[in-house]
Design an enzyme around this catalytic site. Sequence first.
Site, PDB file in Angstrom:
ATOM      1  N   ASN A 187      54.012  12.647  13.507  1.00 40.85           N
ATOM      2  CA  ASN A 187      53.975  13.459  14.728  1.00 40.85           C
ATOM      3  C   ASN A 187      54.342  12.547  15.899  1.00 40.85           C
ATOM      4  O   ASN A 187      54.529  11.333  15.735  1.00 40.85           O
ATOM      5  CB  ASN A 187      52.587  14.094  14.915  1.00 40.85           C
ATOM      6  CG  ASN A 187      52.586  15.127  16.035  1.00 40.85           C
ATOM      7  OD1 ASN A 187      53.438  16.008  16.082  1.00 40.85           O
ATOM      8  ND2 ASN A 187      51.659  15.026  16.964  1.00 40.85           N
ATOM      9  N   LYS A 188      54.425  13.122  17.078  1.00 44.27           N
ATOM     10  CA  LYS A 188      54.842  12.388  18.276  1.00 44.27           C
ATOM     11  C   LYS A 188      54.146  11.037  18.391  1.00 44.27           C
ATOM     12  O   LYS A 188      52.936  10.943  18.188  1.00 44.27           O
ATOM     13  CB  LYS A 188      54.552  13.258  19.512  1.00 44.27           C
ATOM     14  CG  LYS A 188      54.906  12.650  20.844  1.00 44.27           C
ATOM     15  CD  LYS A 188      56.348  12.203  20.937  1.00 44.27           C
ATOM     16  CE  LYS A 188      57.331  13.335  20.693  1.00 44.27           C
ATOM     17  NZ  LYS A 188      58.709  12.853  20.421  1.00 44.27           N
TER      18      LYS A 188
ATOM     19  N   ARG B 160      63.301  21.752  21.290  1.00 43.55           N
ATOM     20  CA  ARG B 160      62.538  20.711  20.594  1.00 43.55           C
ATOM     21  C   ARG B 160      61.255  21.302  20.028  1.00 43.55           C
ATOM     22  O   ARG B 160      60.941  22.464  20.290  1.00 43.55           O
ATOM     23  CB  ARG B 160      62.252  19.532  21.543  1.00 43.55           C
ATOM     24  CG  ARG B 160      61.840  20.021  22.901  1.00 43.55           C
ATOM     25  CD  ARG B 160      60.645  19.456  23.531  1.00 43.55           C
ATOM     26  NE  ARG B 160      59.536  19.212  22.700  1.00 43.55           N
ATOM     27  CZ  ARG B 160      58.548  20.106  22.499  1.00 43.55           C
ATOM     28  NH1 ARG B 160      58.544  21.313  23.062  1.00 43.55           N
ATOM     29  NH2 ARG B 160      57.521  19.795  21.717  1.00 43.55           N
ATOM     30  N   GLY B 161      60.503  20.463  19.286  1.00 46.85           N
ATOM     31  CA  GLY B 161      59.309  20.960  18.601  1.00 46.85           C
ATOM     32  C   GLY B 161      59.732  21.376  17.193  1.00 46.85           C
ATOM     33  O   GLY B 161      60.719  22.122  17.038  1.00 46.85           O
ATOM     34  N   ALA B 162      59.008  20.893  16.188  1.00 50.46           N
ATOM     35  CA  ALA B 162      59.475  21.041  14.806  1.00 50.46           C
ATOM     36  C   ALA B 162      59.831  22.481  14.407  1.00 50.46           C
ATOM     37  O   ALA B 162      60.950  22.736  13.953  1.00 50.46           O
ATOM     38  CB  ALA B 162      58.437  20.436  13.861  1.00 50.46           C
TER      39      ALA B 162
ATOM     40  N   ASP C  95      55.365  16.933  12.623  1.00 55.01           N
ATOM     41  CA  ASP C  95      56.806  17.086  12.383  1.00 55.01           C
ATOM     42  C   ASP C  95      57.132  17.034  10.898  1.00 55.01           C
ATOM     43  O   ASP C  95      58.130  17.595  10.458  1.00 55.01           O
ATOM     44  CB  ASP C  95      57.584  16.015  13.140  1.00 55.01           C
ATOM     45  CG  ASP C  95      57.610  16.367  14.618  1.00 55.01           C
ATOM     46  OD1 ASP C  95      56.624  16.078  15.314  1.00 55.01           O
ATOM     47  OD2 ASP C  95      58.602  16.982  15.058  1.00 55.01           O
TER      48      ASP C  95
ATOM     49  N   ARG D 142      68.444  15.654  14.407  1.00 57.21           N
ATOM     50  CA  ARG D 142      67.193  14.889  14.491  1.00 57.21           C
ATOM     51  C   ARG D 142      66.637  14.730  13.070  1.00 57.21           C
ATOM     52  O   ARG D 142      66.618  15.700  12.309  1.00 57.21           O
ATOM     53  CB  ARG D 142      66.169  15.605  15.392  1.00 57.21           C
ATOM     54  CG  ARG D 142      66.645  15.714  16.846  1.00 57.21           C
ATOM     55  CD  ARG D 142      65.549  16.175  17.765  1.00 57.21           C
ATOM     56  NE  ARG D 142      64.594  15.117  18.025  1.00 57.21           N
ATOM     57  CZ  ARG D 142      63.433  15.302  18.650  1.00 57.21           C
ATOM     58  NH1 ARG D 142      63.091  16.506  19.058  1.00 57.21           N
ATOM     59  NH2 ARG D 142      62.606  14.288  18.867  1.00 57.21           N
TER      60      ARG D 142
ATOM     61  N   GLN E 160      56.430  15.301  27.247  1.00 59.77           N
ATOM     62  CA  GLN E 160      56.284  16.683  26.764  1.00 59.77           C
ATOM     63  C   GLN E 160      54.918  17.257  27.115  1.00 59.77           C
ATOM     64  O   GLN E 160      54.779  18.469  27.295  1.00 59.77           O
ATOM     65  CB  GLN E 160      56.494  16.743  25.239  1.00 59.77           C
ATOM     66  CG  GLN E 160      57.929  16.534  24.786  1.00 59.77           C
ATOM     67  CD  GLN E 160      58.218  15.080  24.461  1.00 59.77           C
ATOM     68  OE1 GLN E 160      57.620  14.170  25.032  1.00 59.77           O
ATOM     69  NE2 GLN E 160      59.148  14.837  23.555  1.00 59.77           N
TER      70      GLN E 160
HETATM   71  O1  MRU Z   1      60.277  15.073  20.203  1.00 60.12           O
HETATM   72  P1  MRU Z   1      59.669  16.440  20.179  1.00 60.12           P
HETATM   73  O2  MRU Z   1      59.316  16.937  21.541  1.00 60.12           O
HETATM   74  O3  MRU Z   1      60.495  17.423  19.399  1.00 60.12           O
HETATM   75  O4  MRU Z   1      58.315  16.225  19.374  1.00 60.12           O
HETATM   76  C1  MRU Z   1      57.493  17.321  19.115  1.00 60.12           C
HETATM   77  C2  MRU Z   1      56.216  16.968  18.445  1.00 60.12           C
HETATM   78  O5  MRU Z   1      55.968  15.832  18.099  1.00 60.12           O
HETATM   79  C3  MRU Z   1      55.285  18.089  18.138  1.00 60.12           C
HETATM   80  O6  MRU Z   1      53.959  17.644  18.121  1.00 60.12           O
HETATM   81  C4  MRU Z   1      55.613  18.651  16.746  1.00 60.12           C
HETATM   82  O7  MRU Z   1      56.978  18.906  16.620  1.00 60.12           O
HETATM   83  C5  MRU Z   1      54.854  19.887  16.459  1.00 60.12           C
HETATM   84  S1  MRU Z   1      55.436  21.277  17.405  1.00 60.12           S
HETATM   85  C6  MRU Z   1      54.551  22.626  16.905  1.00 60.12           C
END
Ligand code: MRU
Length: 354
Positions: free
Chosen positions: A249-250, A49-51, A239, A92, A198
């Site tokens: 973002n999250k 996970r994470g963009a 994201d 996703r 997270q």
């Molecule tokens: O659902 P996730 O854990 O993939 O969400 C991640 C985030 O929202 C991060 O802040 C974003 O992807 C940036 S990661 C460098």
Amino acid sequence: MKEHKTGAIGWKEGKVWFLDQTRIPAEQRVVETNDPSVLAGAIRTLSIRGAPLIGIAAAYGVALDFISSPMSRREDLPSRLARVQALFASTRPTAVNLFWALERMRETAESFSGNIGNLGEVLLNEAVRIHEEDRLTCEQIGIHGAALISPGMSVLTHCNTGALATGGIGTAFGIIRTAWEKKVLRHVYVDETRPLLQGARLTAWELTQLGIPSTLITDSTAAFLMLQGRIQAVLVGADRIAANGDVANKVGTYGLAVTARYHAIPFYVAAPTSTIDSTMKSGKDIPIEVRDSAELLRQGERAIAPIGMEVYAPAFDVTPNELITAIITEYGVVSPPFGSHLPTRQSSLENFKK
Ligand code: MRU
């Protein structure tokens, strides 16, 4: 192909390996696979996970597909590419890095004029390049962003933007790490990041591993900390960033931006340019993933709300550009108005080398 083994994902002996992030901090379990659908499943379930990391994983996934079953007829390329792209594109919807990486892999495949049986190796080289570029990108974001941190500052961060979310030291986390190494950062407050934690599971783990002074808080504590004057900046990742600088973002990020503005605290977004989507005019166009109700109703086997209760669980929210103090990319710090000032990706490793 040589091994590539920084961070949370890599290539080794014909397989992709990755850390199963659903197990951290209890366990550091490495999964190896030569099956692209296992990799796609890992993205869907947030093991990966994470963009930026999702983009890197998709790139390895495309390479894996062509290596595990090499092509013999060039005319099959369009259908083969379409199938593997669809596999990863359906995992996703919000992080644009995924689609950006798939596009780069498609361009690489279509421009290859050599023996079609060797395409897998060419695609693997491109995946490693995307991975390596992200590592260098994170370093640059760290350097540019750390310059915004004055000695003695404490910062608040949300979700996980570190080595577990990227191909390098992280985006917002890369700034935290660089500022800590420069000895300017005093303390980090980490939101738990409900509902999948997270912040608590991953960012807190990374901070602890590095020995960076940090405190875990519930998401709802952030406003009170700001009122107490204990936070001098908010640092988050992204994201997808629309052309006008609106940031997905999250979920919870927007609330932090509103609260930071009320308390006159700078609100910084850190992201590579592969997160900027110039095809989306504003944040209203960004597709927002909605998660399964079970993630709010249960914790493991235990019900934490009446089962069957209606749930609304967007994984991300959108922060309007007017609440953002600056966006930090690998090319530097951009202040409002964003729009045409947001940089576009120069797709070459050379751009990162001093
Ligand atoms: O659902 P996730 O854990 O993939 O969400 C991640 C985030 O929202 C991060 O802040 C974003 O992807 C940036 S990661 C460098």
